[in-house]
Write a protein that holds these residues in place. Structure first.
Motif, PDB file in Angstrom:
ATOM      1  N   GLU A 126      -2.156 -70.716 -72.605  1.00  0.00           N
ATOM      2  CA  GLU A 126      -2.428 -69.286 -72.613  1.00  0.00           C
ATOM      3  C   GLU A 126      -1.536 -68.636 -71.569  1.00  0.00           C
ATOM      4  OE1 GLU A 126      -4.300 -65.751 -73.721  1.00  0.00           O
ATOM      5  OE2 GLU A 126      -4.745 -67.711 -74.578  1.00  0.00           O
ATOM      6  N   TYR A 127      -0.675 -67.695 -71.985  1.00  0.00           N
ATOM      7  CA  TYR A 127       0.196 -67.034 -71.019  1.00  0.00           C
ATOM      8  C   TYR A 127      -0.620 -66.051 -70.204  1.00  0.00           C
ATOM      9  CZ  TYR A 127       3.800 -64.315 -68.829  1.00  0.00           C
ATOM     10  OH  TYR A 127       4.572 -63.681 -67.901  1.00  0.00           O
TER      11      TYR A 127
ATOM     12  N   ALA B 137      -4.792 -72.371 -63.769  1.00  0.00           N
ATOM     13  CA  ALA B 137      -4.159 -73.688 -63.677  1.00  0.00           C
ATOM     14  C   ALA B 137      -4.318 -74.472 -64.980  1.00  0.00           C
ATOM     15  CB  ALA B 137      -4.762 -74.482 -62.519  1.00  0.00           C
ATOM     16  N   LEU B 138      -5.436 -74.279 -65.682  1.00  0.00           N
ATOM     17  CA  LEU B 138      -5.655 -74.958 -66.959  1.00  0.00           C
ATOM     18  C   LEU B 138      -5.157 -74.133 -68.140  1.00  0.00           C
ATOM     19  CD1 LEU B 138      -9.250 -76.382 -66.399  1.00  0.00           C
ATOM     20  CD2 LEU B 138      -7.077 -77.570 -66.182  1.00  0.00           C
ATOM     21  N   ALA B 139      -4.587 -72.951 -67.865  1.00  0.00           N
ATOM     22  CA  ALA B 139      -4.040 -72.038 -68.875  1.00  0.00           C
ATOM     23  C   ALA B 139      -5.099 -71.617 -69.882  1.00  0.00           C
ATOM     24  CB  ALA B 139      -2.821 -72.640 -69.565  1.00  0.00           C
ATOM     25  N   LYS B 140      -6.246 -71.209 -69.359  1.00  0.00           N
ATOM     26  CA  LYS B 140      -7.329 -70.656 -70.184  1.00  0.00           C
ATOM     27  C   LYS B 140      -7.556 -69.218 -69.752  1.00  0.00           C
ATOM     28  CE  LYS B 140      -8.781 -74.559 -72.100  1.00  0.00           C
ATOM     29  NZ  LYS B 140      -8.761 -74.801 -73.507  1.00  0.00           N
ATOM     30  N   ALA B 141      -7.813 -68.354 -70.714  1.00  0.00           N
ATOM     31  CA  ALA B 141      -8.104 -66.963 -70.378  1.00  0.00           C
ATOM     32  C   ALA B 141      -9.471 -66.877 -69.712  1.00  0.00           C
ATOM     33  CB  ALA B 141      -8.087 -66.111 -71.642  1.00  0.00           C
TER      34      ALA B 141
END
Length: 129
Positions: free
Chosen positions: A35-36, A86-90
């Motif tokens: 997730e950007y 860090a985990l690229a989650k929204a």
């Protein structure tokens, strides 16, 4: 490498067989979310944030949730937001007020379940049950 100090770190690995980036900490393994989230600054890492990261990643590994508690202004929301980054989650932050009712909460939970996003409910104790 089994040194506990190393295992406490958030480590990123590329698993070529599965063509997947994974994030590991202690005995947990999480798929990277891709997730950007923009190019924002990182949180200062302290022993308390390390402990919070370890607790939250273990809870996620066990398919549970996390509920950081503590005095106001200690960085609970920022720590959860930084871990989600860090985990690229929204991660969506809701500032709860006394005007929030169970129908509004139901709509929020429905949207979170549909998107797979994380959430932080600030001042959750203000909600009338």
């Amino acid at each position: 490498v089994n040194d506990f100090e190393w295992l406490l770190q958030l480590r990123f690995y590329w698993e070529g067989q599965e063509n997947l980036c994974v994030v590991r900490q202690t005995n947990t393994r999480h798929a990277y979310g891709y997730e950007y989230l923009g190019n924002n600054g990182r949180l200062v890492i302290t022993p308390l944030t390390d402990r919070c990261y370890t607790t939250l990643t273990t809870a996620l590994h066990l398919r549970r949730g996390g509920l950081p508690q503590g005095p106001a202004g200690t960085g609970k929301t920022e720590t959860v937001k930084d871990l989600s980054k860090a985990l690229a989650k929204a991660c969506i932050v809701f500032n709860c007020s006394d005007g929030l009712d169970y129908r509004s909460l139901g709509r929020m939970f429905s949207g979170l379940a549909q998107t797979g996003s994380w959430s932080c409910f600030d001042e959750f104790n203000r909600i009338e049950v």
